[in-house]
Design a protein around this motif. Structure first.
Motif, short mmCIF file in Angstrom:
data_model
loop_
_atom_site.label_atom_id
_atom_site.label_comp_id
_atom_site.label_asym_id
_atom_site.label_seq_id
_atom_site.Cartn_x
_atom_site.Cartn_y
_atom_site.Cartn_z
N ALA A 195 1.20 -1.15 -0.12
CA ALA A 195 0.00 0.05 0.15
C ALA A 195 0.44 1.57 -0.14
O ALA A 195 0.84 2.06 -0.46
CB ALA A 195 -0.67 -0.16 0.99
N TYR A 196 1.62 0.79 0.94
CA TYR A 196 3.11 2.61 0.92
C TYR A 196 3.69 2.57 -0.64
O TYR A 196 3.62 3.39 -1.28
CB TYR A 196 4.21 2.20 2.15
N LEU A 197 4.16 1.53 -1.35
CA LEU A 197 4.65 1.55 -2.37
C LEU A 197 3.74 2.13 -3.51
O LEU A 197 4.34 3.21 -4.94
CB LEU A 197 5.49 0.22 -3.00
N ASP A 198 2.64 1.77 -2.90
CA ASP A 198 1.05 2.31 -4.89
C ASP A 198 1.43 3.52 -4.21
O ASP A 198 0.98 4.60 -5.16
CB ASP A 198 -0.10 1.87 -3.98
N PHE A 199 1.34 4.42 -3.22
CA PHE A 199 0.95 5.49 -2.31
C PHE A 199 2.80 6.33 -3.29
O PHE A 199 3.14 7.10 -4.19
CB PHE A 199 1.21 5.27 -1.42
N PHE A 224 11.65 -3.91 2.47
CA PHE A 224 11.01 -3.90 1.54
C PHE A 224 11.60 -6.23 0.93
O PHE A 224 12.43 -6.11 1.03
CB PHE A 224 10.77 -3.55 0.70
N ASP A 225 10.32 -6.71 0.35
CA ASP A 225 10.91 -7.99 -0.17
C ASP A 225 12.13 -7.52 -1.51
O ASP A 225 11.07 -6.38 -2.52
CB ASP A 225 10.02 -8.78 -0.05
N ALA A 226 12.39 -8.89 -1.72
CA ALA A 226 12.47 -8.95 -3.52
C ALA A 226 11.60 -8.26 -4.54
O ALA A 226 11.61 -8.14 -5.80
CB ALA A 226 12.92 -10.03 -3.75
N ALA A 227 10.50 -8.85 -4.56
CA ALA A 227 9.46 -9.18 -5.26
C ALA A 227 8.82 -6.58 -5.15
O ALA A 227 8.75 -6.34 -6.66
CB ALA A 227 7.74 -9.32 -4.97
N GLN A 228 9.19 -6.73 -3.69
CA GLN A 228 8.54 -4.76 -3.89
C GLN A 228 9.55 -4.27 -4.16
O GLN A 228 9.43 -3.02 -5.41
CB GLN A 228 8.57 -4.70 -2.28
#
Ligand code: NIG
Ligand code: FE
Length: 411
Positions: A195-199, A224-228
């Motif tokens: 949700a934070y990355l969306d923002f 943050f994980d690898a996908a994020q």
């Protein structure tokens, strides 16, 4: 009408030694990393903001016109140091946390309990633009006193639209090279990282990409994980930013393969990297940025620097200056750690904090060497031998820092 006169010519004469990484390429690796050219009884001439000439005093020809002279006796000249990894834009401090860690609390425990990076996020939001400008300016003076003439600084303690953009702007105004560390931690107003990355990618990236030169992510358990990280970095790359990663600090969580796949400039920390990571990094164009002050400050294992260098990986060394894991703005101190803890030679350490660090911040060919045409960024060491840069552990080894042909006279 002409504007204010810029720097004129500066002749530094009678230097005990002048030492610089040899050649013209970057990044250096393998035997080239330790290949330092040393000129005894040397002079160095600048013209405006560039280096104009250098050599042995016996080869110095009389100079016509106005030339300011600087006495180099008892001094050695090395290139202005390049700090390619700092977090210099923050409010407050973490001295309480430092005391708790001294009493046994771990950095990861404090982070998980909402302290650590998140406590600096609150203080940074509170500091406001004037407070952050004052802080970065103060930190910049510490760096100049320690011989740093080029510094990168990340944002990453705002994590909201306004404070991230103010951070990037203030870093650039104070002379730093700004990196958007939009993915440093998940701020308290967001429930989860996605949700934070969306923002961040929707609201902050478009403007951050106008202000920053690179993007960085903390790829780690609890961050943050690898996908994020992939999602964040791909969006940043598509917006024109160079890529950096904080990786393998506490755990191996996929930072090295991701950095290589995405063509990142660097992957930084690497205290937890294994043999496979060493081999993969050595075969790649990604620079491993080693941060021994951070490992020391957190009482963590040092990264496998010798194995990396022996495998012909490109490495740089930096302070990681920040309030939590490395409250240290001194590259000479870090060079001492590179020699004593990372087992790099003084020559390898010099290249790692000059020419290779310049490559990481996109300034190769301009910073990190003493050579005609390079920026006139010079450190005069108070020493009879340039290796005192690493040898004089924590000592007052910098006599003068010259930036763009002008002595800073900070003392
Ligand atoms: O590079 N590891 C992540 N970020 C910083 C520390 C930031 C902090 O503790 O405030 C680092 O060590
Ligand atoms: Fe860092």
């Amino acid at each position: 009408m002409s504007g204010p006169a810029g720097p004129g010519r500066l002749l530094i004469r009678d230097l005990e030694q002048l030492a610089t990484p040899r050649g013209s390429g970057a990044p250096l690796r393998g035997p080239a990393l330790g290949d330092v050219e040393v000129i005894e009884d040397a002079f160095l001439l600048t013209d405006g903001d560039r280096i104009a000439g250098m050599g042995r005093m016996t080869d110095l020809r009389p100079l016509d016109g106005d030339v300011e002279e600087l006495d180099g006796r008892g001094r050695c000249a090395v290139p202005g140091l390049v700090d390619c990894h700092t977090h210099a834009c923050f409010g407050g401090d973490r001295v309480e946390e430092f005391a708790l860690r001294a009493a046994g609390a771990s950095y990861e425990e404090l982070h998980a309990a909402g302290g650590g990076i998140l406590s600096t996020v609150l203080a940074t939001r509170e500091a406001g633009e004037a407070g952050l400008r004052e802080a970065v300016g103060r930190h910049h003076v510490w760096m100049l006193r320690a011989g740093t003439t080029t510094f990168e600084s990340k944002s990453g303690y705002g994590l909201d639209l306004e404070t991230e953009l103010v951070s990037l702007r203030v870093i650039a105004e104070e002379g730093g090279i700004p990196t958007w560390l939009g993915a440093h931690a998940v701020p308290p107003e967001f429930g989860d990282a996605d949700a934070y990355l969306d923002f961040a990618l929707r609201e902050v990236l478009p403007q951050a990409a106008e202000l920053a030169e690179a993007a960085d992510v903390f790829l780690e358990r609890g961050a943050f994980d690898a996908a994020q990280a992939r999602r964040y970095l791909e969006a940043c790359r598509d917006a024109g930013l160079a890529l950096r990663l904080h990786g393998d600090q506490f755990t191996e969580a996929g930072a090295i393969p991701l950095a290589i796949e995405l063509g990142a400039r660097s992957v930084d920390h690497l205290e937890a990297m294994g043999d496979g990571g060493v081999r993969a990094l050595a075969r790649s164009g990604v620079v491993g940025v080693l941060l021994p002050a951070s490992a020391l400050f957190l009482d963590r294992p040092m990264p496998p620097a010798r194995a990396l260098v022996d495998a012909c990986a490109a490495v740089a060394v930096a302070t990681d200056f920040n309030p939590g894991s490395a409250f240290c703005a001194s590259l000479p101190l870090v060079c001492s750690l590179a020699a004593t803890q990372l087992h790099l030679s003084p020559a390898e350490a010099l290249a790692a904090v000059t020419v290779n660090a310049a490559h990481v911040v996109g300034r190769a060919g301009r910073n990190g060497r003493l050579a005609p045409g390079y920026d006139a960024d010079i450190v005069l060491l108070d020493a009879p031998d340039w290796r005192y840069l690493a040898y004089h552990l924590g000592g007052p080894v910098v006599a003068e820092t010259i930036v763009a042909g002008v002595p800073t006279r900070l003392g």
